[in-house]
Design a protein around this motif. Structure first.
Motif, PDB file in Angstrom:
ATOM      1  N   VAL A  39     101.389  35.996 -47.064  1.00 20.51           N
ATOM      2  CA  VAL A  39     100.572  35.831 -46.447  1.00 20.51           C
ATOM      3  C   VAL A  39     100.157  34.261 -47.070  1.00 20.51           C
ATOM      4  CG1 VAL A  39      98.002  34.460 -45.648  1.00 20.51           C
ATOM      5  CG2 VAL A  39      98.347  37.481 -45.390  1.00 20.51           C
ATOM      6  N   ASP A  40     100.493  32.936 -46.369  1.00 20.76           N
ATOM      7  CA  ASP A  40     100.182  31.028 -46.827  1.00 20.76           C
ATOM      8  C   ASP A  40      98.760  30.827 -46.774  1.00 20.76           C
ATOM      9  OD1 ASP A  40     100.678  28.860 -48.439  1.00 20.76           O
ATOM     10  OD2 ASP A  40     102.149  28.881 -46.721  1.00 20.76           O
ATOM     11  N   THR A  41      97.955  30.789 -47.267  1.00 19.93           N
ATOM     12  CA  THR A  41      96.777  29.474 -46.892  1.00 19.93           C
ATOM     13  C   THR A  41      96.232  28.945 -47.233  1.00 19.93           C
ATOM     14  OG1 THR A  41      95.849  30.701 -48.570  1.00 19.93           O
ATOM     15  CG2 THR A  41      95.772  32.437 -46.743  1.00 19.93           C
ATOM     16  N   HIS A  42      97.862  28.407 -48.014  1.00 20.29           N
ATOM     17  CA  HIS A  42      97.997  26.112 -48.591  1.00 20.29           C
ATOM     18  C   HIS A  42      99.115  25.860 -47.546  1.00 20.29           C
ATOM     19  CE1 HIS A  42      98.546  24.004 -50.903  1.00 20.29           C
ATOM     20  NE2 HIS A  42      98.055  23.959 -51.789  1.00 20.29           N
ATOM     21  N   GLY A  43      99.811  26.463 -47.456  1.00 24.22           N
ATOM     22  CA  GLY A  43     100.968  25.594 -46.810  1.00 24.22           C
ATOM     23  C   GLY A  43     102.601  25.295 -47.640  1.00 24.22           C
ATOM     24  N   HIS A  44     101.796  25.156 -48.455  1.00 21.32           N
ATOM     25  CA  HIS A  44     103.263  25.176 -49.852  1.00 21.32           C
ATOM     26  C   HIS A  44     104.291  26.049 -49.528  1.00 21.32           C
ATOM     27  CE1 HIS A  44     104.757  23.931 -54.301  1.00 21.32           C
ATOM     28  NE2 HIS A  44     104.243  23.057 -54.358  1.00 21.32           N
ATOM     29  N   GLY A  45     104.163  26.985 -49.905  1.00 22.68           N
ATOM     30  CA  GLY A  45     105.289  27.706 -50.057  1.00 22.68           C
ATOM     31  C   GLY A  45     105.733  27.429 -48.431  1.00 22.68           C
ATOM     32  N   THR A  46     105.364  27.378 -47.355  1.00 16.46           N
ATOM     33  CA  THR A  46     105.999  27.701 -45.975  1.00 16.46           C
ATOM     34  C   THR A  46     106.875  26.421 -46.232  1.00 16.46           C
ATOM     35  OG1 THR A  46     104.328  29.095 -45.024  1.00 16.46           O
ATOM     36  CG2 THR A  46     105.077  27.170 -43.775  1.00 16.46           C
ATOM     37  N   ALA A  47     106.332  24.805 -46.846  1.00 18.14           N
ATOM     38  CA  ALA A  47     106.425  23.906 -46.459  1.00 18.14           C
ATOM     39  C   ALA A  47     108.253  23.784 -47.467  1.00 18.14           C
ATOM     40  CB  ALA A  47     106.200  22.298 -47.267  1.00 18.14           C
ATOM     41  N   VAL A  48     108.043  24.694 -48.274  1.00 20.34           N
ATOM     42  CA  VAL A  48     109.264  25.005 -49.412  1.00 20.34           C
ATOM     43  C   VAL A  48     110.108  25.674 -48.871  1.00 20.34           C
ATOM     44  CG1 VAL A  48     110.240  26.258 -51.720  1.00 20.34           C
ATOM     45  CG2 VAL A  48     107.774  24.609 -51.827  1.00 20.34           C
ATOM     46  N   ALA A  49     110.031  26.287 -48.038  1.00 30.13           N
ATOM     47  CA  ALA A  49     110.829  27.510 -47.659  1.00 30.13           C
ATOM     48  C   ALA A  49     111.735  26.272 -46.559  1.00 30.13           C
ATOM     49  CB  ALA A  49     110.218  28.855 -46.351  1.00 30.13           C
ATOM     50  N   GLY A  50     110.723  25.859 -45.660  1.00 29.96           N
ATOM     51  CA  GLY A  50     111.471  24.112 -44.870  1.00 29.96           C
ATOM     52  C   GLY A  50     112.298  23.987 -45.045  1.00 29.96           C
ATOM     53  N   LEU A  51     112.149  22.908 -46.519  1.00 29.51           N
ATOM     54  CA  LEU A  51     112.645  22.085 -46.841  1.00 29.51           C
ATOM     55  C   LEU A  51     114.666  23.499 -47.380  1.00 29.51           C
ATOM     56  CD1 LEU A  51     110.842  20.617 -49.117  1.00 29.51           C
ATOM     57  CD2 LEU A  51     112.097  19.821 -47.323  1.00 29.51           C
ATOM     58  N   ILE A  52     113.951  24.156 -47.537  1.00 33.47           N
ATOM     59  CA  ILE A  52     115.294  25.256 -48.194  1.00 33.47           C
ATOM     60  C   ILE A  52     116.412  25.841 -46.507  1.00 33.47           C
ATOM     61  CG2 ILE A  52     116.184  27.274 -48.961  1.00 33.47           C
ATOM     62  CD1 ILE A  52     114.062  27.318 -50.701  1.00 33.47           C
ATOM     63  N   ALA A  53     116.086  26.000 -45.596  1.00 29.61           N
ATOM     64  CA  ALA A  53     115.952  26.474 -44.615  1.00 29.61           C
ATOM     65  C   ALA A  53     115.396  26.884 -43.291  1.00 29.61           C
ATOM     66  CB  ALA A  53     116.410  28.648 -45.203  1.00 29.61           C
ATOM     67  N   ALA A  54     115.324  25.555 -42.605  1.00 31.04           N
ATOM     68  CA  ALA A  54     114.241  25.569 -41.613  1.00 31.04           C
ATOM     69  C   ALA A  54     115.424  25.800 -40.785  1.00 31.04           C
ATOM     70  CB  ALA A  54     113.299  24.194 -41.493  1.00 31.04           C
TER      71      ALA A  54
ATOM     72  N   ASN B 174     115.565  23.359 -31.139  1.00 29.10           N
ATOM     73  CA  ASN B 174     114.414  21.719 -30.732  1.00 29.10           C
ATOM     74  C   ASN B 174     113.258  22.094 -31.387  1.00 29.10           C
ATOM     75  OD1 ASN B 174     114.673  19.656 -28.903  1.00 29.10           O
ATOM     76  ND2 ASN B 174     113.638  20.935 -27.118  1.00 29.10           N
ATOM     77  N   LEU B 175     113.361  22.657 -32.402  1.00 27.34           N
ATOM     78  CA  LEU B 175     112.165  22.595 -33.128  1.00 27.34           C
ATOM     79  C   LEU B 175     112.218  21.802 -34.634  1.00 27.34           C
ATOM     80  CD1 LEU B 175     110.717  26.186 -32.788  1.00 27.34           C
ATOM     81  CD2 LEU B 175     110.169  24.133 -31.869  1.00 27.34           C
ATOM     82  N   GLY B 176     110.902  20.580 -34.549  1.00 33.35           N
ATOM     83  CA  GLY B 176     111.040  20.002 -36.063  1.00 33.35           C
ATOM     84  C   GLY B 176     112.107  19.427 -36.940  1.00 33.35           C
ATOM     85  N   GLY B 177     112.466  19.692 -38.110  1.00 30.96           N
ATOM     86  CA  GLY B 177     113.735  19.799 -38.738  1.00 30.96           C
ATOM     87  C   GLY B 177     114.948  20.693 -38.910  1.00 30.96           C
ATOM     88  N   ARG B 178     115.539  20.092 -40.363  1.00 26.35           N
ATOM     89  CA  ARG B 178     116.437  21.339 -40.336  1.00 26.35           C
ATOM     90  C   ARG B 178     116.397  21.375 -41.773  1.00 26.35           C
ATOM     91  NH1 ARG B 178     122.104  19.821 -40.785  1.00 26.35           N
ATOM     92  NH2 ARG B 178     121.811  20.599 -43.099  1.00 26.35           N
ATOM     93  N   GLY B 179     116.405  22.344 -42.381  1.00 22.85           N
ATOM     94  CA  GLY B 179     116.813  23.106 -44.230  1.00 22.85           C
ATOM     95  C   GLY B 179     117.980  22.488 -44.737  1.00 22.85           C
ATOM     96  N   VAL B 180     118.304  22.401 -45.878  1.00 23.26           N
ATOM     97  CA  VAL B 180     119.681  22.043 -46.373  1.00 23.26           C
ATOM     98  C   VAL B 180     120.410  22.892 -46.556  1.00 23.26           C
ATOM     99  CG1 VAL B 180     120.515  21.018 -48.357  1.00 23.26           C
ATOM    100  CG2 VAL B 180     118.230  20.639 -48.585  1.00 23.26           C
ATOM    101  N   ALA B 181     120.006  24.096 -45.662  1.00 23.00           N
ATOM    102  CA  ALA B 181     120.582  25.135 -45.987  1.00 23.00           C
ATOM    103  C   ALA B 181     120.165  26.540 -44.774  1.00 23.00           C
ATOM    104  CB  ALA B 181     120.751  25.870 -47.198  1.00 23.00           C
ATOM    105  N   PRO B 182     120.529  25.114 -43.938  1.00 24.05           N
ATOM    106  CA  PRO B 182     119.735  26.624 -42.584  1.00 24.05           C
ATOM    107  C   PRO B 182     120.557  27.173 -41.953  1.00 24.05           C
ATOM    108  CG  PRO B 182     121.535  24.356 -41.205  1.00 24.05           C
ATOM    109  CD  PRO B 182     121.554  23.757 -43.073  1.00 24.05           C
ATOM    110  N   TYR B 183     121.375  27.868 -42.470  1.00 23.89           N
ATOM    111  CA  TYR B 183     122.289  28.605 -42.003  1.00 23.89           C
ATOM    112  C   TYR B 183     121.817  30.463 -43.167  1.00 23.89           C
ATOM    113  CZ  TYR B 183     125.029  27.069 -39.110  1.00 23.89           C
ATOM    114  OH  TYR B 183     125.397  25.875 -37.979  1.00 23.89           O
ATOM    115  N   ALA B 184     121.324  30.134 -43.960  1.00 23.43           N
ATOM    116  CA  ALA B 184     120.612  30.536 -44.983  1.00 23.43           C
ATOM    117  C   ALA B 184     119.644  31.394 -44.485  1.00 23.43           C
ATOM    118  CB  ALA B 184     120.096  29.887 -46.349  1.00 23.43           C
TER     119      ALA B 184
END
Length: 601
Positions: free
Chosen positions: A111-126, A131-141
């Motif tokens: 559980v993430d109550t802050h959002g920091h870790g979720t944002a980090v995960a998105g940068l790595i591998a969204a 057709n949602l948001g953006g993508r991560g640096v490694a979107p297949y990871a």
């Protein structure tokens, strides 16, 4: 080489049409999801990132070739060690694999109550192309997450950093090969004491060593760590009370003569060889205003500014407009508050810090690993070092003018500009070996057939000095040590014993047998009073000698750069503003002894 890469990309696209089901070879990556057109760190076309100003075209991770090749982290799992991860987020869930842990209740939902870790995960591998948001640096990871920052026990550290509760070796295909640590501390005094006698520290280092070198059938894993966000000031606690700590000189607040106020080499985790330490770049290709810097920086990567006046990161946020960074209300960032592009506030445009630079590197590491999964983690790290880009090439470093004890004004090269060492590697204390260059690293990995020779670590070699450090003088204290082992250097650790009453004044330099000078601790670092008189077995790390040979005479120099003109302020809004470090040292310092340890092959 760019022409070769283009031809190779086209050949692969032609041979594997399924890689780009709905994308022609000449289509920009920024067109694939609704928000990728503002993700300047992936492809900088001069976007604003929904802020009030644009970045500089071309200042990005350079991943067009990897994108066209479809090399995007497939088969590599990244562990997000943070505030937690909303693993059910619609832009993350398809990349989440088993292995996440809630370190508070033992469940598999961190559980993430802050959002920091979720944002980090998105940068790595969204996810890409949904057709949602953006993508991560490694979107297949693959992704797993831990809410370690909510439960920072040693046991939680072990589980989140790769040592399972049954001591299982990391060899399953879904086990993490990359660990992202977007966290750290800002000590107000040096981490003193012989760490070899601390069983907890010894255990941590042993675990990181074993996983770095021996996991995944000997291919190992990579630990990526954020350098810190304390260039101009930092936060600390005194008797449990929070304070801002800021420099003060020439009757000016925040005046530290352009020098880092909190050197990245102060934080203990940043001095471990196993951590790939990352500084942050803004959208103009310069050091982010907050980014810590130092000789231990390995690479730099986009982290942005604050997403208001200048671009930050566009990434995943906690779902809904009532939590996370993007909530209902008026914001300077045009994405926030329930915009047309993101009516449910599931994404953010204000994520920043070396907390963002770290996951961008973690995504880059995963991408390079997926290009050639047979390579071990050290070789991937070496490839990133050897392909790094000399960012902000005109940066001249920082010169410090100060008055000596005799009243003469002198100039000290306090932070050198870009230097090229004897092995041909460029280095800058702000940027390390340079900015991550994904395309060149992927291309090199594709044609690298063998990993580096086995890592060798020398024992600590000690040199007794007993040399006086004169007050406010360029002469300094100097000591030389001969090293017999002739390794190709990957990193050098320094251990120091120094008596001095005012460490804010001190600069520490190490010069290699080849003549390369590395500023291990920059002058005017914002230590507070009460540092127990100096450095005691304090460890620092440098990557400036990367690729050089270790054999020969090494020289340590310690300088005092201030006769008492500067000071350090601490502030709490309820208590007030106080000055510390106002009194110059009454006696000269003494360089007692120092030791070196070489990592290389």
């Amino acid at each position: 080489m760019n022409n070769n890469k283009s031809l190779l990309a086209l050949a692969v696209v032609a041979a594997t049409g399924s890689v780009y089901a709905n994308t022609s070879p000449d289509q920009d990556l920024i067109k694939r999801d609704p928000l990728t057109f503002q993700q300047w760190h992936l492809q900088n076309t001069g976007q604003t990132g929904f802020s009030l100003s644009a970045g500089k075209v071309g200042e990005d991770l350079n991943l067009d070739f990897a994108d066209r090749m479809g090399i995007k982290g497939r088969g590599i799992t990244v562990s997000v060690i943070d505030t937690g991860v909303e693993i059910s987020h619609p832009d993350l869930k398809n990349n989440v694999v088993p292995g996440s842990r809630n370190l508070i209740d033992g469940s598999d939902y961190p559980v993430d109550t802050h959002g920091h870790g979720t944002a980090v995960a998105g940068l790595i591998a969204a996810e890409e192309g949904n057709n949602l948001g953006g993508r991560g640096v490694a979107p297949y990871a693959n992704l797993i997450g831990f809410n370690y920052l909510s439960e920072q026990s040693l046991a939680s550290w072990m589980v989140s950093h790769g040592l399972s509760e049954d001591f299982r070796v990391l060899d399953r295909f879904t086990d993490p090969r990359v660990f992202n640590q977007s966290y750290g501390s800002t000590p107000s005094s040096p981490p003193n004491g012989d760490l070899s006698l601390d069983p907890e520290y010894a255990l941590v280092e042993q675990v990181m060593r074993d996983i770095s070198l021996d996991s995944h059938w000997g291919r190992g894993a990579a630990y990526v760590k954020s350098a810190g966000n304390s260039f101009r000031y930092y936060n600390t606690y005194i008797q449990g009370i929070p304070f801002y700590v800021i420099p003060y000189e020439n009757n000016e607040f925040f005046n530290n003569n352009g020098l880092p106020f909190h050197n990245a080499n102060i934080e203990l985790g940043n001095t471990l060889f196993w951590n790939l330490v990352v500084s942050s770049l803004n959208a103009d290709g310069h050091l982010s205003s907050y980014s810590s810097a130092g000789a231990n920086i390995f690479l730099s990567a986009p982290g942005g500014e604050y997403g208001q006046d200048k671009p930050a990161m566009v990434t995943v946020d906690l779902t809904g407009c009532e939590q996370g960074m993007n909530v209902t209300g008026i914001h300077k960032n045009a994405l926030h508050g329930g915009s047309q592009l993101d009516p449910n506030c599931d994404f953010t445009g204000v994520m920043n810090g070396t907390s963002s630079a770290g996951p961008n590197v973690a995504g880059a590491v995963a991408t390079v690993m997926s290009a050639n999964p047979a390579l071990d983690a050290r070789t991937v790290r070496h490839i990133l070092a050897s392909t790094a880009r000399k960012v902000d090439p005109q940066h001249q470093g920082v010169s410090l003018d100060f008055e000596t004890a005799s009243g003469e004004t002198v100039t000290y090269d306090a932070v050198p500009g870009w230097q090229t060492n004897a092995a041909g590697y460029h280095f800058h204390s702000f940027y390390g070996l340079g900015a991550v260059n994904v395309d060149d690293a992927v291309y090199k990995a594709l044609f690298t057939g063998a990993s580096l020779p086995q890592l060798q670590i020398t024992p600590w070699q000690k040199q007794t000095a007993g040399v006086t450090v004169p007050d406010a003088s360029l002469v300094g204290a100097q000591s030389t040590m001969g090293i017999d082992q002739n390794l190709t250097i990957e990193a050098v650790q320094l251990k120091l014993n120094l008596d001095h009453e005012r460490l804010r004044d001190i600069a520490i330099e190490l010069t290699s047998p080849s003549g390369t000078r590395s500023v291990m601790m920059s002058a005017r670092t914002g230590f507070l009073d009460g540092t127990d008189g100096g450095y005691t077995d304090t460890v620092m790390l440098s990557h400036q000698f990367y690729g050089e040979k270790s054999q020969g005479n090494w020289t340590l120099k310690v300088l005092d750069t201030d006769k008492g003109t500067s000071s350090t302020l601490i502030y709490n809004p309820e208590i007030g503003l106080f000055a510390t470090n106002r009194t110059n040292n009454t006696v000269d310092g003494v360089l007692k002894d120092w030791s070196l340890r070489i990592y290389g092959h």
